[in-house]
Scaffold this active site. Structure first.
Site, PDB file in Angstrom:
ATOM      1  CD  GLU A   1      -3.104  -1.022   2.100  1.00  0.00           C
ATOM      2  OE1 GLU A   1      -4.173  -1.572   1.830  1.00  0.00           O
ATOM      3  OE2 GLU A   1      -2.905  -0.403   3.167  1.00  0.00           O
TER       4      GLU A   1
ATOM      5  CB  CYS B   1       3.137   7.503   2.812  1.00  0.00           C
ATOM      6  SG  CYS B   1       3.672   6.352   4.104  1.00  0.00           S
TER       7      CYS B   1
ATOM      8  CB  CYS C   1       6.574  -4.890   8.672  1.00  0.00           C
ATOM      9  SG  CYS C   1       7.857  -4.019   9.597  1.00  0.00           S
TER      10      CYS C   1
ATOM     11  CB  CYS D   1       5.648  -1.816  15.883  1.00  0.00           C
ATOM     12  SG  CYS D   1       7.343  -1.328  15.475  1.00  0.00           S
TER      13      CYS D   1
ATOM     14  CB  CYS E   1       2.215  -1.163  13.431  1.00  0.00           C
ATOM     15  SG  CYS E   1       2.297  -0.899  11.649  1.00  0.00           S
TER      16      CYS E   1
ATOM     17  N   GLY F   1       6.694  -2.005   5.956  1.00  0.00           N
ATOM     18  CA  GLY F   1       8.053  -2.504   5.980  1.00  0.00           C
ATOM     19  C   GLY F   1       9.023  -1.591   6.718  1.00  0.00           C
TER      20      GLY F   1
ATOM     21  CG  LEU G   1      11.855   7.662  21.626  1.00  0.00           C
ATOM     22  CD1 LEU G   1      13.146   6.872  21.723  1.00  0.00           C
ATOM     23  CD2 LEU G   1      12.056   9.105  22.098  1.00  0.00           C
ATOM     24  CG  ASN G   2       6.939   4.792  18.630  1.00  0.00           C
ATOM     25  OD1 ASN G   2       6.590   5.936  18.373  1.00  0.00           O
ATOM     26  ND2 ASN G   2       7.190   3.906  17.680  1.00  0.00           N
TER      27      ASN G   2
ATOM     28  CG  ASN H   1      -3.610   7.092  13.284  1.00  0.00           C
ATOM     29  OD1 ASN H   1      -4.362   8.044  13.443  1.00  0.00           O
ATOM     30  ND2 ASN H   1      -2.351   7.242  12.882  1.00  0.00           N
TER      31      ASN H   1
ATOM     32  CB  CYS I   1       1.048   6.957  11.247  1.00  0.00           C
ATOM     33  SG  CYS I   1       2.523   6.281  12.020  1.00  0.00           S
TER      34      CYS I   1
END
Length: 389
Positions: free
Chosen positions: A90, A138, A145, A149, A152, A196, A250-251, A325, A368
């Site tokens: 995508e 984007c 991936c 995470c 995600c 990815g 970072l998160n 999100n 995101c």
């Protein structure tokens, strides 16, 4: 059959030689592929019909194909891109930018020039008549991936394969063609923040950057690559002479918090990543961006903000806050607007530039962390438009 799109000028020069052609023919093919963004051999008109037939006999153009698009109420478009082997990723088009304020003098000057062009019809490209001064694309770098995470949706796919340099740069070309973008008149920014981890596909990613710069004509200064933190690749990235801007996800304000949401922290902790980032040579106008996805009750409290300040003290850094999100079956909640505001103001008041990324395309799963390789129409159905070849 091999794809021409993705070949560098030296590679095309070698190909031309095998066909008994002089080097200038390679430059003509290179310009046709990247500057003109042709989709069939007949469009390479500087070449003779015989040479075009010889190329077509053993090669394809190889640009990815947009097979499905979803259109958001905010103008964002999410595309399902199909590669020649049938795999899909995508890609997202965001008219008027990606929702993050400019913080760099050079970018502000570029915006001022864009504003001047916007009011001068002689300089209009394809975007200005639609009411836009710029757009951001984007781009994905892998099918799926491997980083996992936890917040995600792409992580749920796992990893299928790397994309080639041509498949990465080809996403840009396909989107530019769809919108009839005129390079030199329309201002285009790129973010390698799709599906990815670019730094786990480093060689193809960097080759695509060179194709985008030298071929399509997008300066590296208008590109940003986001990494979850592949420490050896960051150090390698620091040595590149042509290099996009860097954004590190970072998160988490400490290793314990970050490991909960980003298991890759077990391999490279925050200290190792910051040490690697500090090897990147920066000009006075350069920044390293730290992206921080805010998760309600996990990393969004005042103490987390103070920990981020301590981590980034002395660095030429800025922070982009991304309110998480939502996605189906994800065990997280969004932070309150009050917590987001306190977090941002704490960083700003202590001298660390901090911005809140405005979500784009959330209603079509284009924001995101929401890309998930759609292969079937989603509801509401009227947000989807099937595109012809």
């Amino acid at each position: 059959m091999s794809a021409l799109f993705g070949k560098s000028l030296p590679e095309l020069t070698e190909l031309a030689a095998t066909l008994g052609q002089k080097p200038y023919r390679a430059r003509q093919i290179f310009d046709a592929l990247y500057k003109q963004r042709v989709t069939d051999f007949d469009a390479i008109t500087p070449l003779s019909q015989e040479l075009r037939a010889a190329l077509a006999a053993g090669h394809t153009i190889g640009m990815p194909e947009i097979v499905q698009t979803a259109i958001s109420v905010d103008g964002t478009e999410r595309y399902l891109m199909r590669m020649e082997d049938g795999e899909t990723v995508e890609t997202v088009w965001m008219p008027d930018g990606d929702g993050v304020e400019n913080t760099d003098d050079a970018e502000e000057a570029a915006d001022a020039r864009a504003d001047a062009k916007f009011v001068d019809r002689r300089n209009w490209g394809a975007l200005a008549p639609l009411g836009y001064r710029r757009a951001t694309i984007c781009i994905s770098s892998q099918v799926g991936c491997a980083v996992n995470c936890q917040f995600c949706l792409t992580a749920k796919l796992g990893i299928k394969r790397d994309l080639t340099a041509g498949e990465i740069a080809g996403q840009v070309a396909a989107v530019l063609n769809r919108h009839k973008v005129q390079m030199g008149k329309d201002r285009i920014n790129l973010v390698f923040m799709g599906m990815g981890e670019p730094f786990l596909n480093y060689d193809n990613f960097m080759k695509s950057v060179l194709l985008l710069v030298e071929g399509i004509g997008i300066p590296a200064s208008r590109m940003t690559v986001s990494t979850s933190g592949i420490e050896p690749a960051i150090r390698r990235f620091a040595t590149e002479t042509v290099r996009p801007n860097l954004a590190l996800s970072l998160n988490g304000s400490n290793d314990t918090v970050r490991e909960q949401v980003m298991p890759i922290t077990r391999k490279w902790n925050i200290a190792a990543l910051l040490d690697a980032v500090n090897t990147i040579p920066l000009n006075k106008r350069d920044w390293v961006t730290f992206e921080y996805v805010m998760l309600g009750g996990i990393n969004d409290q005042l103490e987390n903000a103070h920990e981020v300040l301590a981590l980034l003290k002395g660095m030429h850094a800025k922070v982009n806050l991304i309110v998480w999100n939502p996605g189906p079956d994800m065990p997280y909640t969004q932070p309150t607007s009050e917590d987001v505001d306190v977090f941002q103001q704490t960083l700003i008041q202590n001298g660390l530039p901090c911005y809140i990324r405005r979500p784009r395309g959330r209603d079509i799963y284009a924001a995101c962390g929401q890309l998930k390789r759609t292969v079937e129409p989603e509801k509401p159905a009227d947000t989807l438009v099937q595109l012809s070849a």
